[in-house]
Scaffold this motif. Sequence first.
Motif, PDB file in Angstrom:
ATOM      1  N   PHE A   6      57.745  23.870  76.037  1.00 34.38           N
ATOM      2  CA  PHE A   6      57.288  25.016  76.810  1.00 34.38           C
ATOM      3  C   PHE A   6      58.259  25.330  77.934  1.00 34.38           C
ATOM      4  O   PHE A   6      58.706  26.464  78.102  1.00 34.38           O
ATOM      5  N   SER A  10      60.653  28.516  78.290  1.00 36.41           N
ATOM      6  CA  SER A  10      60.479  29.376  79.457  1.00 36.41           C
ATOM      7  C   SER A  10      61.809  29.572  80.157  1.00 36.41           C
ATOM      8  O   SER A  10      62.175  30.691  80.531  1.00 36.41           O
ATOM      9  N   VAL A  14      63.638  33.138  80.629  1.00 34.26           N
ATOM     10  CA  VAL A  14      63.930  33.730  81.936  1.00 34.26           C
ATOM     11  C   VAL A  14      65.432  33.868  82.136  1.00 34.26           C
ATOM     12  O   VAL A  14      65.921  34.915  82.605  1.00 34.26           O
ATOM     13  N   LEU A 100      56.574  42.359  93.779  1.00 35.15           N
ATOM     14  CA  LEU A 100      55.684  42.403  92.624  1.00 35.15           C
ATOM     15  C   LEU A 100      55.363  40.990  92.179  1.00 35.15           C
ATOM     16  O   LEU A 100      54.203  40.617  91.972  1.00 35.15           O
ATOM     17  N   LEU A 101      56.414  40.189  92.098  1.00 36.94           N
ATOM     18  CA  LEU A 101      56.250  38.812  91.639  1.00 36.94           C
ATOM     19  C   LEU A 101      55.375  38.042  92.609  1.00 36.94           C
ATOM     20  O   LEU A 101      54.448  37.325  92.203  1.00 36.94           O
ATOM     21  N   PHE A 104      51.821  38.898  92.199  1.00 38.84           N
ATOM     22  CA  PHE A 104      51.199  38.276  91.030  1.00 38.84           C
ATOM     23  C   PHE A 104      50.877  36.817  91.300  1.00 38.84           C
ATOM     24  O   PHE A 104      49.779  36.358  91.016  1.00 38.84           O
ATOM     25  N   THR A 105      51.847  36.118  91.835  1.00 36.18           N
ATOM     26  CA  THR A 105      51.579  34.711  92.069  1.00 36.18           C
ATOM     27  C   THR A 105      50.485  34.556  93.114  1.00 36.18           C
ATOM     28  O   THR A 105      49.709  33.606  93.062  1.00 36.18           O
ATOM     29  N   LEU A 108      47.001  34.452  91.767  1.00 30.20           N
ATOM     30  CA  LEU A 108      46.682  33.382  90.825  1.00 30.20           C
ATOM     31  C   LEU A 108      45.572  32.473  91.314  1.00 30.20           C
ATOM     32  O   LEU A 108      44.937  31.792  90.534  1.00 30.20           O
TER      33      LEU A 108
ATOM     34  N   ILE C  18      51.048  32.708  83.172  1.00 32.46           N
ATOM     35  CA  ILE C  18      50.990  33.928  83.987  1.00 32.46           C
ATOM     36  C   ILE C  18      52.258  34.066  84.808  1.00 32.46           C
ATOM     37  O   ILE C  18      52.859  35.138  84.891  1.00 32.46           O
ATOM     38  N   ILE C  19      52.688  32.932  85.384  1.00 35.11           N
ATOM     39  CA  ILE C  19      53.891  33.003  86.213  1.00 35.11           C
ATOM     40  C   ILE C  19      55.091  33.387  85.359  1.00 35.11           C
ATOM     41  O   ILE C  19      55.900  34.241  85.733  1.00 35.11           O
ATOM     42  N   LEU C  20      55.157  32.791  84.181  1.00 32.45           N
ATOM     43  CA  LEU C  20      56.280  33.105  83.305  1.00 32.45           C
ATOM     44  C   LEU C  20      56.290  34.592  82.973  1.00 32.45           C
ATOM     45  O   LEU C  20      57.328  35.265  83.077  1.00 32.45           O
ATOM     46  N   SER C  21      55.109  35.094  82.610  1.00 32.23           N
ATOM     47  CA  SER C  21      55.046  36.521  82.259  1.00 32.23           C
ATOM     48  C   SER C  21      55.384  37.382  83.454  1.00 32.23           C
ATOM     49  O   SER C  21      56.116  38.374  83.334  1.00 32.23           O
ATOM     50  N   ALA C  22      54.843  36.992  84.594  1.00 33.19           N
ATOM     51  CA  ALA C  22      55.112  37.783  85.787  1.00 33.19           C
ATOM     52  C   ALA C  22      56.606  37.786  86.086  1.00 33.19           C
ATOM     53  O   ALA C  22      57.180  38.807  86.467  1.00 33.19           O
ATOM     54  N   LEU C  23      57.212  36.642  85.854  1.00 34.97           N
ATOM     55  CA  LEU C  23      58.640  36.529  86.106  1.00 34.97           C
ATOM     56  C   LEU C  23      59.409  37.461  85.184  1.00 34.97           C
ATOM     57  O   LEU C  23      60.284  38.227  85.615  1.00 34.97           O
ATOM     58  N   LEU C  24      59.057  37.410  83.918  1.00 33.76           N
ATOM     59  CA  LEU C  24      59.754  38.271  82.963  1.00 33.76           C
ATOM     60  C   LEU C  24      59.501  39.735  83.286  1.00 33.76           C
ATOM     61  O   LEU C  24      60.401  40.577  83.236  1.00 33.76           O
ATOM     62  N   PHE C  25      58.255  40.028  83.621  1.00 32.36           N
ATOM     63  CA  PHE C  25      57.903  41.418  83.948  1.00 32.36           C
ATOM     64  C   PHE C  25      58.712  41.884  85.154  1.00 32.36           C
ATOM     65  O   PHE C  25      59.290  42.967  85.160  1.00 32.36           O
ATOM     66  N   LEU C  55      51.791  37.261  77.631  1.00 28.71           N
ATOM     67  CA  LEU C  55      50.592  36.960  78.399  1.00 28.71           C
ATOM     68  C   LEU C  55      49.345  37.216  77.556  1.00 28.71           C
ATOM     69  O   LEU C  55      48.377  36.457  77.600  1.00 28.71           O
TER      70      LEU C  55
ATOM     71  N   PHE E 161      50.417  45.910  81.600  1.00 29.47           N
ATOM     72  CA  PHE E 161      50.258  44.652  82.309  1.00 29.47           C
ATOM     73  C   PHE E 161      48.905  44.612  82.997  1.00 29.47           C
ATOM     74  O   PHE E 161      48.244  43.580  83.043  1.00 29.47           O
ATOM     75  N   VAL E 164      46.399  43.788  80.451  1.00 26.13           N
ATOM     76  CA  VAL E 164      46.486  42.376  80.075  1.00 26.13           C
ATOM     77  C   VAL E 164      45.791  41.506  81.114  1.00 26.13           C
ATOM     78  O   VAL E 164      45.020  40.613  80.771  1.00 26.13           O
TER      79      VAL E 164
END
Lengths: 165, 485, 110, 342, 458, 189
Positions: A6, A10, A14, A100-101, A104-105, A108, C18-25, C55, E161, E164
Amino acid sequence: MTQFLFYFLSFVAVAAGLMVITAKNPVHSVLYLIIAFFAIAGHYILLNAQFLAIVHIIVYAGAIMVLFLSVIMLLNLNKDNEPAKSNVLKLAAAVAAGLLLVTFTGTLKGTESIIAAQPYDDQIGYVKALGKVLFNDFLLPFEVSALLLLSAIIGAVVLVKHDLK
Amino acid sequence: MITIALLSLPILAALFLFISRNAMAKQIALIATVAELVLAVVVAVQFEQNSAVQFLANYSWIPSLGIDFKVGMDGISLLLVLLTAFLMPFIVHVSFKKNYDKEWAFYALLLLAQAGLIGVFTSLNGFLFYFFWELVLIPVYFLAILWGGERRVAVTFKFFIYTVLGSFFMLLGFIYLYLQTPGGSFDMAALQSVQLDRETQGWIFWAFFIAFAIKMPVFPFHTWQPDMYAESPVSVTMLLSALMVKMAVYGVFRWILPVTPLAVEEWGNIVIILSVTGIIYASCIAIVQKNLRRLVAYASIAHVGLMSAGVFAFNSQGLEGAMFQMLSHGIGAVALFYVIELIYEKTGTMEIASLGGIMSKAPRLATIFLIFILSTIAMPLTNGFWGEFLLLLGVYKYSIVLGTISTLTIVLGAVYMLRMYQASMLGKTSVLTQNFEDITIPETLILSVLVVVIFWMGVQPSVFIDIAKHPIESILYPLAPTVIN
Amino acid sequence: MENISAQITQVAPLEHYIILSALLFSLGVLGVLLRRNVIIMFMSIELMLNACNLLLAAFSAFHSSAAGQIFVFFIMIVAAAEVAVGLAIIVMIYRNIHSIDINELSKLKW
Amino acid sequence: MFTPDLIFKIVLIVSIFAITLVIAMYSTYGERKIAAFMQDRLGPNRAGIFGILQPLADGVKMFMKEELIPDISNKVLFILGPCLAMTTALMTSAIIPWGSSINIGGTDFSLQITDLNIGVLYVFAVTSIGVYGIMIGGWASNNKYSLLGALRASSQMISYEIAMGLAIIALIMSTGTLSLKEISAAQSGFHWNIFVQPLGFLIFIICSFAETNRAPFDLPECETELIGGYHTEYSSMKLGFYLFAEYINMFIASAVISTLYFGGYNFPFMNDMGLSSNAVAILGVIFLFAKIFFFIFFFMWIRWTIPRFRYDQLMRLGWTVLIPLAIFNILLTGAIIFATNN
Amino acid sequence: MNALLVLSIAGLAALFSGFSHNKKLAVIVSLLALAAAFTVNVLDWNTAVRYYNDMLFVDNYAIAFTGVMALTMLLIVALFVDYKESVEVPNAEIFALLFFSLAGGVMLVSYSNLLMLFLGIEILSIPLYILAGSKRHTLTSNEAAIKYFLLGAFASAFLLFGIVLIYGVTASFHIDAIAAYIKNSNGQTPGLLVAGMFMLIAGLGFKISAAPFHFWTPDVYQGSPTIVTTFMSTVVKTAGIAAFYRLFAYAFPAITAEWIPTIAVLAALTMTVGNVTAVFQSSVKRMLAYSGIAHAGYLLIAFVSISSNPASSVLYYLIAYAVSTVCAFAVLMVIQHTTGSEEVDGFKGLSKRSPFLAFITTVAFISLAGIPPTAGFFAKFYLFSGAIKAGHLWLTIIAVLNSCIGIYYYFRVITAVYSTGSDSTPVELGTVQKAVMIITAVLAVLLGLFPEMVISLL
Amino acid sequence: MQSLTNRKKVVGKKEMTWVEKLYIPAILGGMRITLKHMFSKKTTISYPEQTREFSQIYRGMHVLKRDEKGAERCTACGLCAVACPAEAITMVAAERKKGEENLYREEKYAAVYEINMLRCIFCGDCEDACPKESIFLTDRIVPSDFERNEFVYGKDKLVETLENPIDISKRQTPEVLEFKKNKKLTHNR
């Protein structure tokens, strides 16, 4: 093992994503994007969604990116003539994306609680299960996506065809 | 029912003109306005002197919002309807000698404006009031922009934006009031009976006041006015000064005073100060004006300032005075503009400096003009006297200082009006007035009608004041059931 | 492959997905904002769509509901259609100006 | 760690790898031989008896040739291209059931490296990424012939993939599974899919010609127009990889066709001859390879029969004939399934 | 649902009508199909059926908006009869694309699953990307296409998004299920869901060109062929707003506190940006684009009073806006054709050249400005009263001030119409063109006099 | 124009029938043909090991014959060079010295005799022209070579050796001999 996979995937995704947006040559961008897609396909397999993974490869790597690549090649766009944006703009873009990031975090917190511990059904990623859901619950979207594709076809033809009438 | 007739007669006439594009548009319009006047007189004869709303007509329009097509008249409405009906023939007639492009449209729009005015004065529903209020604007806009003077486009544009901006605030006020009514209704009675605290009243007060102040116009909202008066076709200038200004004052009577009495108490002084400032300011400017129309325009600001001061003094003298002054100012304005137009027709100028000595060439015109001017500067025996007298009394009652300052209206009015008279009528004839011909007999007769009314109102003011007395009392003392005469 | 993910939660917690997707997004967003080459902007958008896909698949697994995966297929359909149209537009523009630099397209101001 | 299963799998993988390479090698030989025979010639016959060692000689020649990488090319991608082509060509063999299971010491060992439940799609996916090898190589050469070849390859492969996929869909509809193992098993005896899906087979095989860049669809490398197409700039073993990949692709395509439409390792009367299961399995493998060889032969046969298409003809065939036909085939299949189920 | 069916078939029929040599066939087929679509749509009135496992919920809301869109498109298609601007794509394809786009619009007004929302938006948009670029050799058109396309896809990603994230929290794409989840969470709405909701706002805000997601609008509107612009600014806007409204009215009514402030700010920003920028435009087409942004801002005001079900106000506003906009664009098309310019100056002297056109222009722009007795007035009236009722007085005041700015630039056009121009050749109009203008103008006034006709529908 | 041979086939551009448009019969036909050829006799000859059967009248590499005693027959009369249409033959004559009688049959002989094989068209006119029956065309093949000048064959290559006489009888069939008798029939002119 799978956990390592994983994080490896990842990282690949990235890193490749980063290269996509930083590569100078569009062809390299395309190739990095393909790598990212493969990493994502790997994630799908980890998530026990093999069908999805394969379809992902077929659609994205096999069709979409080929189109990109052929357009870039056809139009000979690989020359590095992209004017650089000013540093201020670059900074603004980075800040926007970063915000944005962060947002999102930030959201969480408490996520564990919302995902109810459902009994895991390992069959959902299989073609049979997916097919049943698709053609029962999601029949209408399936049908109407025909409109989408048809208009895309018409569009591609009318925009690029040399002589219309 | 007769209210509906009053409303629909000009509309029908206008539609007829629009559709038929009749070459006889002038005459048809005149006939229609005279018919309207007859109808209004019939109404006045049937009117009973009490505070009740009469000649009621009520139709459902937009039930979901409590908007009804409800029209009717009490004393205040009646007087203004009468004024409209009385002045419209003059307004139509004054343009007779002009050869406008597409006359049918010109007169049809005038008739539409009349319908709108009557609608404003008779509507008993807040929304309907607003609706007609805006409706008046459209024909006026087109009249001004299509048949106006050289700078018409910019001037009309400014006027339009100003007034619409104001009326939007009024609309907000209405919507707010509507939402406070139980069950949601725009009915006038329902809106007027809304109980609001002082602060809210303040907000509503200002929302309405901006709309009315722009229309009146009260200083400092007046900047559109002199240009507009100067650039519009004469009929429109008359319409604006004689009738549309009254819409605003009427609005104050109908909405500000009954709905936000506490706010009037609180903010009235500011308004009166503004009004009085306006009086002084407008008068001073009027003194230095060189153009007849512009002079009358500034005079109008001064007079309206006094009216507004009287109204916001919020006592019976003030209100009655304002009521009466509305009539006399309307008549006076039409009369003055009519004469100015006559002078302009014969000399081709409105510049005071290039006139003079008309008295010697045209004694009939000069005499009638003098009477009009005397009325304007509140000479006793003319209608202007009673109006200004009552208004000043009202303002005195409110504040002696302000009352005293207001008195300057008369003084300054006398200054600029008489100076104007002197410069244009007396003295030596100029190049333009050398061959000045006196007005014809029909013209004299027409102006005489105005003269007669001026004197009638000056001699028997109570005939008019009594009609409005009861409604005014009910505005001042809303809880008192009836007022003994 | 049959038994790789019998217990899906052992692979990684949902937050990481979620973090991975957010990162890619966010990377996609950054790409769109940063670059001026239309094709690369377009590819960044594809990256964003794929973040969504990933995601969705993760949520689908964690919810044990196939709907999420089905949604991914529709996103793919949409992506394919968009690519067809988008590249057609790019080719059309290229024929007219022989460049796809977005700066050359400034007849209409932003 | 090293369970018998794993050991068997490793053996299987290695042997399949070896067989694939050997077959590919001898396909080159076979091609030349068959071409010769069809043209009333003898073909290579000097190296070894009947020229049997010719492929080895060719291989040696490939290795010995000078390595040339054009100066203005993109070095990394230039090397990556043939590698990708080779890799993707080899990948498909993993899911082809080379035979039914054989029993060694009481344990059943499947003669298939792995059975994906979506095996058909796997084939499809690998095919679809196969084009990258050609595209990257062609583009990295920085040569207009190469680029044209690469572009032709990409558009040709994408176009024909659609018809191919649609043909497979009809097949899947009638078999009801995506697993190649199950598809094979369902064709036991003589219940071959070719009898169920003749039209689908026709479409599929035409598309496989296009997908493998074989004549009459060998436009990406057609010598008369593009010198060598995408591999114009290649030499030495990198060229060898490209050529090899093409033959491996042909082999795999034959294997897939055999498996999907011609019963795979099944042969008529396989269960009526009273043979042991191991014998049947081994016979099955032999039959499968017989079918594969037939199809390899068929590929060559066609190549030396039909002239090359023009590019517009190729596209027209793909889009206006094969795709509608494949859709019609799907509808037909659906209708028949619907009718027989009711 | 039936309307969707009819529209899809109509799209195909229009496409195949291209084989005929009769150039008008496509128009005739389209008009008939639209009439048919409208009819079958209206026949479902008051039935409220859920189709296909609740993918579509065709309630009166959906039917009303579908009807509006079908009729608007009918008018637009009718304008094609006398359309002169060169579009380099055959009519048949244009109509097919318009039909598909409309079908997407129908999905957008009747979806009850976020998947249908997403697909609807894409089906709506993709034909538009193509139509925007349908003047293939015109650079502005190309630019419009690429900008619309890139930003549209960008916004779609945001929307996606959002969907989602919401799915992640609620485990469902169904808006009723989402609403139920929010209700059951008792005020403990997970942050992820809220984040998703804001992403949805961003994505949908783009589609309805709300500020700050409006950058594409002026360019796209100006660059596209005028008739496509008409379609975009009416049908597409209707669909976008209806979808937006449906989402928030059906899925998130329980957490209004979370999103109403945002939308209110968005509304204020949108109308201010739209109106203020419109003032500085010299091109009428571009001005109408900015005015479209402004109108989107007004429409967003409806969202703050969502608890009192302002659906009918939204419907009325959209009808009023559509009618006036079609009318305005119809005039603009004529002006463009006769003067070759879309600047305000092109309107100068129109009252001399064609009093009819001058009158129509006046009605259209008065209605856009929102002055009684036109439909535009009542449209604003309903929205503003709703907002005041919901206690958002400040928003209403901003809206009112904006209306005045609006009046300023709308009346600039009217003023130009009545000022003297250099050109005095009379303007010739096609019959159908004239008919469309008359119908829209009459509707603009009629609806203004009798708003109850529409308001009582929902 | 009237066809002289009657062999031409008129291919009209007629509309293809439905079956023809399928092309499948045509393809199958083509495949049948190729398959048939697969099993037909191969025409290849493994040359060094096998040689092709020559026709009896094959005209190959020339030879300058010797007489029964082993003396060269050529007297350098030059008729062959004159007869040669390709002008491939050159020669230099010389007088026989004492003691050379066993080498040259006549008193005059060709000191140099060269044929340019690249020019030669193997028509056989030299053979016909030779009055001394010295030059003949044989069924031998002119071997390939790397240099152009290697193809100018001198006497070293043309004159038969004593140990290895070249058999020319194969071509000298009765018909040929009959033909040769009638020298007037110069078929090339």
